[in-house]
Design a protein around this motif. Structure first.
Motif, PDB file in Angstrom:
ATOM      1  N   ALA A 178      -1.280  -0.150  -3.924  1.00  0.00           N
ATOM      2  CA  ALA A 178      -2.648  -0.118  -3.406  1.00  0.00           C
ATOM      3  C   ALA A 178      -2.923   1.225  -2.736  1.00  0.00           C
ATOM      4  CB  ALA A 178      -2.864  -1.251  -2.409  1.00  0.00           C
ATOM      5  N   ASN A 179      -4.192   1.608  -2.717  1.00  0.00           N
ATOM      6  CA  ASN A 179      -4.577   2.858  -2.067  1.00  0.00           C
ATOM      7  C   ASN A 179      -5.481   2.582  -0.865  1.00  0.00           C
ATOM      8  OD1 ASN A 179      -7.252   2.463  -2.989  1.00  0.00           O
ATOM      9  ND2 ASN A 179      -6.855   3.605  -4.882  1.00  0.00           N
ATOM     10  N   HIS A 180      -6.112   3.622  -0.346  1.00  0.00           N
ATOM     11  CA  HIS A 180      -6.868   3.507   0.903  1.00  0.00           C
ATOM     12  C   HIS A 180      -8.264   2.916   0.719  1.00  0.00           C
ATOM     13  CE1 HIS A 180      -8.279   7.290  -0.808  1.00  0.00           C
ATOM     14  NE2 HIS A 180      -9.327   7.223  -0.020  1.00  0.00           N
ATOM     15  N   THR A 181      -8.610   2.498  -0.508  1.00  0.00           N
ATOM     16  CA  THR A 181      -9.927   1.886  -0.728  1.00  0.00           C
ATOM     17  C   THR A 181      -9.847   0.526  -1.424  1.00  0.00           C
ATOM     18  OG1 THR A 181     -10.265   2.979  -2.878  1.00  0.00           O
ATOM     19  CG2 THR A 181     -11.019   4.170  -0.911  1.00  0.00           C
ATOM     20  N   ASP A 182      -8.679   0.107  -1.848  1.00  0.00           N
ATOM     21  CA  ASP A 182      -8.564  -1.062  -2.721  1.00  0.00           C
ATOM     22  C   ASP A 182      -8.980  -2.388  -2.089  1.00  0.00           C
ATOM     23  OD1 ASP A 182      -7.803   0.008  -5.198  1.00  0.00           O
ATOM     24  OD2 ASP A 182      -5.716   0.187  -4.571  1.00  0.00           O
ATOM     25  N   VAL A 183      -8.985  -2.477  -0.775  1.00  0.00           N
ATOM     26  CA  VAL A 183      -9.336  -3.739  -0.116  1.00  0.00           C
ATOM     27  C   VAL A 183     -10.815  -3.787   0.262  1.00  0.00           C
ATOM     28  CG1 VAL A 183      -8.748  -5.276   1.805  1.00  0.00           C
ATOM     29  CG2 VAL A 183      -6.984  -3.903   0.757  1.00  0.00           C
ATOM     30  N   MET A 184     -11.467  -2.662   0.206  1.00  0.00           N
ATOM     31  CA  MET A 184     -12.835  -2.555   0.725  1.00  0.00           C
ATOM     32  C   MET A 184     -13.799  -3.548   0.087  1.00  0.00           C
ATOM     33  SD  MET A 184     -13.500   1.527   1.229  1.00  0.00           S
ATOM     34  CE  MET A 184     -13.057   2.339   2.756  1.00  0.00           C
ATOM     35  N   GLY A 185     -13.832  -3.590  -1.236  1.00  0.00           N
ATOM     36  CA  GLY A 185     -14.801  -4.437  -1.932  1.00  0.00           C
ATOM     37  C   GLY A 185     -14.616  -5.906  -1.644  1.00  0.00           C
ATOM     38  N   ALA A 186     -13.363  -6.363  -1.627  1.00  0.00           N
ATOM     39  CA  ALA A 186     -13.097  -7.784  -1.404  1.00  0.00           C
ATOM     40  C   ALA A 186     -13.469  -8.212   0.008  1.00  0.00           C
ATOM     41  CB  ALA A 186     -11.627  -8.090  -1.676  1.00  0.00           C
ATOM     42  N   VAL A 204       0.848  -1.187   0.000  1.00  0.00           N
ATOM     43  CA  VAL A 204       0.000   0.000   0.000  1.00  0.00           C
ATOM     44  C   VAL A 204       0.887   1.242   0.000  1.00  0.00           C
ATOM     45  CG1 VAL A 204      -0.195   0.051   2.521  1.00  0.00           C
ATOM     46  CG2 VAL A 204      -1.935   1.181   1.131  1.00  0.00           C
ATOM     47  N   PHE A 205       0.508   2.235  -0.764  1.00  0.00           N
ATOM     48  CA  PHE A 205       1.299   3.457  -0.823  1.00  0.00           C
ATOM     49  C   PHE A 205       1.232   4.180   0.512  1.00  0.00           C
ATOM     50  CE2 PHE A 205       1.650   8.063  -1.578  1.00  0.00           C
ATOM     51  CZ  PHE A 205       2.959   8.096  -2.061  1.00  0.00           C
ATOM     52  N   HIS A 206       2.399   4.466   1.053  1.00  0.00           N
ATOM     53  CA  HIS A 206       2.478   5.143   2.349  1.00  0.00           C
ATOM     54  C   HIS A 206       3.713   6.046   2.377  1.00  0.00           C
ATOM     55  CE1 HIS A 206       1.334   5.823   6.443  1.00  0.00           C
ATOM     56  NE2 HIS A 206       2.436   5.304   6.944  1.00  0.00           N
ATOM     57  N   HIS A 207       3.840   6.807   1.285  1.00  0.00           N
ATOM     58  CA  HIS A 207       4.926   7.784   1.162  1.00  0.00           C
ATOM     59  C   HIS A 207       6.309   7.132   1.263  1.00  0.00           C
ATOM     60  CE1 HIS A 207       1.834  10.846   1.324  1.00  0.00           C
ATOM     61  NE2 HIS A 207       1.380  10.303   2.436  1.00  0.00           N
ATOM     62  N   GLN A 208       6.446   5.965   0.643  1.00  0.00           N
ATOM     63  CA  GLN A 208       7.747   5.324   0.552  1.00  0.00           C
ATOM     64  C   GLN A 208       8.656   6.143  -0.384  1.00  0.00           C
ATOM     65  OE1 GLN A 208       4.804   3.803  -0.022  1.00  0.00           O
ATOM     66  NE2 GLN A 208       4.741   1.745   0.847  1.00  0.00           N
ATOM     67  N   PRO A 209       9.970   5.878  -0.353  1.00  0.00           N
ATOM     68  CA  PRO A 209      10.884   6.577  -1.262  1.00  0.00           C
ATOM     69  C   PRO A 209      10.462   6.423  -2.722  1.00  0.00           C
ATOM     70  CG  PRO A 209      12.127   5.399   0.409  1.00  0.00           C
ATOM     71  CD  PRO A 209      10.692   4.984   0.580  1.00  0.00           C
ATOM     72  N   GLU A 210      10.678   7.471  -3.496  1.00  0.00           N
ATOM     73  CA  GLU A 210      10.220   7.489  -4.890  1.00  0.00           C
ATOM     74  C   GLU A 210      10.808   6.348  -5.701  1.00  0.00           C
ATOM     75  OE1 GLU A 210      10.197  10.508  -8.770  1.00  0.00           O
ATOM     76  OE2 GLU A 210      10.845  11.232  -6.793  1.00  0.00           O
ATOM     77  N   GLU A 211      12.083   6.034  -5.453  1.00  0.00           N
ATOM     78  CA  GLU A 211      12.728   4.952  -6.213  1.00  0.00           C
ATOM     79  C   GLU A 211      12.012   3.624  -5.983  1.00  0.00           C
ATOM     80  OE1 GLU A 211      16.162   7.602  -4.674  1.00  0.00           O
ATOM     81  OE2 GLU A 211      14.176   6.933  -4.012  1.00  0.00           O
ATOM     82  N   PHE A 212      11.650   3.370  -4.728  1.00  0.00           N
ATOM     83  CA  PHE A 212      10.936   2.135  -4.400  1.00  0.00           C
ATOM     84  C   PHE A 212       9.568   2.107  -5.076  1.00  0.00           C
ATOM     85  CE2 PHE A 212       7.685   0.010  -1.895  1.00  0.00           C
ATOM     86  CZ  PHE A 212       8.208  -1.268  -1.757  1.00  0.00           C
ATOM     87  N   VAL A 213       8.843   3.206  -4.976  1.00  0.00           N
ATOM     88  CA  VAL A 213       7.489   3.260  -5.545  1.00  0.00           C
ATOM     89  C   VAL A 213       7.522   3.007  -7.042  1.00  0.00           C
ATOM     90  CG1 VAL A 213       5.479   4.735  -5.959  1.00  0.00           C
ATOM     91  CG2 VAL A 213       6.615   4.782  -3.726  1.00  0.00           C
ATOM     92  N   GLN A 214       8.459   3.631  -7.740  1.00  0.00           N
ATOM     93  CA  GLN A 214       8.550   3.452  -9.188  1.00  0.00           C
ATOM     94  C   GLN A 214       8.841   1.998  -9.548  1.00  0.00           C
ATOM     95  OE1 GLN A 214      11.525   6.270 -10.466  1.00  0.00           O
ATOM     96  NE2 GLN A 214      10.101   7.994 -10.463  1.00  0.00           N
TER      97      GLN A 214
END
Length: 260
Positions: free
Chosen positions: A226-234, A204-214
């Motif tokens: 993943a974002n703050h809503t992606d698990v909700m539906g499942a 889940v995205f949590h302001h990790q370093p840009e290199e890692f995120v990319q």
């Protein structure tokens, strides 16, 4: 019948362990938004109560509870408190995890503590609440796994960052074991109409370093974390009658990370 009615959780009670955490918060909000009364439980009553109050201010039925996953008496006391409040539990989300090890050569006492809480503790919570559900005619247990329970570590993701890469391995061990334990629970409780499935989550995205995120995003089919809503539906799907014939199954919520 309107098929959307199958997803409703009105009149049901859910317990989410570690519900005030990064992923737990969206699980709690999703279940409550679908109509359930939700107890968010952990060893931290202050954080739970603050989160539960914020949810109640939004009009959702969310309440705080206390549970130490490593203490069977605490687990039983948590269920007893819910029952004394006049509720029976229909949904259990095993989301809590203790991450205390400090690298591959960590002290063995920390390994023991990790495996006790995340292994034995998971089994104790599932047994206490699973027996309760079986006694009352059925329910749904949702184990929260990880792509790290399916794959080994990818050290290339962390190059050029200050993120730790000396993994102890215990997290991989108990999230891997969760896959088979989910199928065991599905078999053990199936005759009592208690289902058990596992959701294997990606990062889940949590302001990790840009290199890692990319690098991480490039590993997925959807090119994002993943974002703050992606698990909700499942979570709502597995908790509801919409998944009434699904048990012992694994669903990967990782943007295709483990499929690529």
């Amino acid at each position: 019948m309107n098929v959307m009615d199958l997803f409703g959780l009105q009149g049901r009670v859910a317990v989410v362990t570690g519900g005030s955490g990064l992923y737990g918060r969206q699980m709690v909000e999703a279940l409550a938004g679908a109509g359930a009364k939700v107890y968010t439980v952990s060893r931290n009553p202050e954080a739970n109560e603050k989160f539960a109050l914020a949810m109640r201010e939004k009009g959702l039925q969310v309440y705080a509870g206390v549970m130490d996953q490593g203490d069977e008496q605490s687990i039983t006391a948590c269920l007893d408190a819910i029952r004394k409040a006049g509720d029976k539990v229909d949904i259990l989300v095993n989301n809590a995890v203790l991450r205390i090890t400090k690298g591959y050569h960590t002290d063995s006492a920390l390994f023991d503590q990790s495996l006790h809480v995340n292994g034995t503790g998971l089994m104790m919570v599932s047994r206490v609440f699973g027996d309760h559900m079986a006694e009352h005619g059925g329910g749904s247990i949702i184990n929260i796994g990880s792509y790290m329970g399916l794959l080994g570590p990818d050290y290339e993701l962390y190059k050029g960052t200050d993120m730790p890469t000396d993994f102890a391995g215990d997290y991989f061990f108990h999230k891997g074991g969760m896959q088979t334990y989910t199928r065991f629970l599905a078999g053990y409780y199936g005759g009592k109409n208690v289902r058990c499935n596992v959701l294997n989550l990606g990062g889940v995205f949590h302001h990790q370093p840009e290199e890692f995120v990319q690098r991480y995003c490039a590993k997925t089919f959807l090119n994002r974390m993943a974002n703050h809503t992606d698990v909700m539906g499942a979570v709502v799907f597995l908790a509801s009658d919409a998944s009434a014939y699904i048990t012992g199954s694994s669903i990967e919520i990782d943007g295709g990370y483990t499929a690529k």
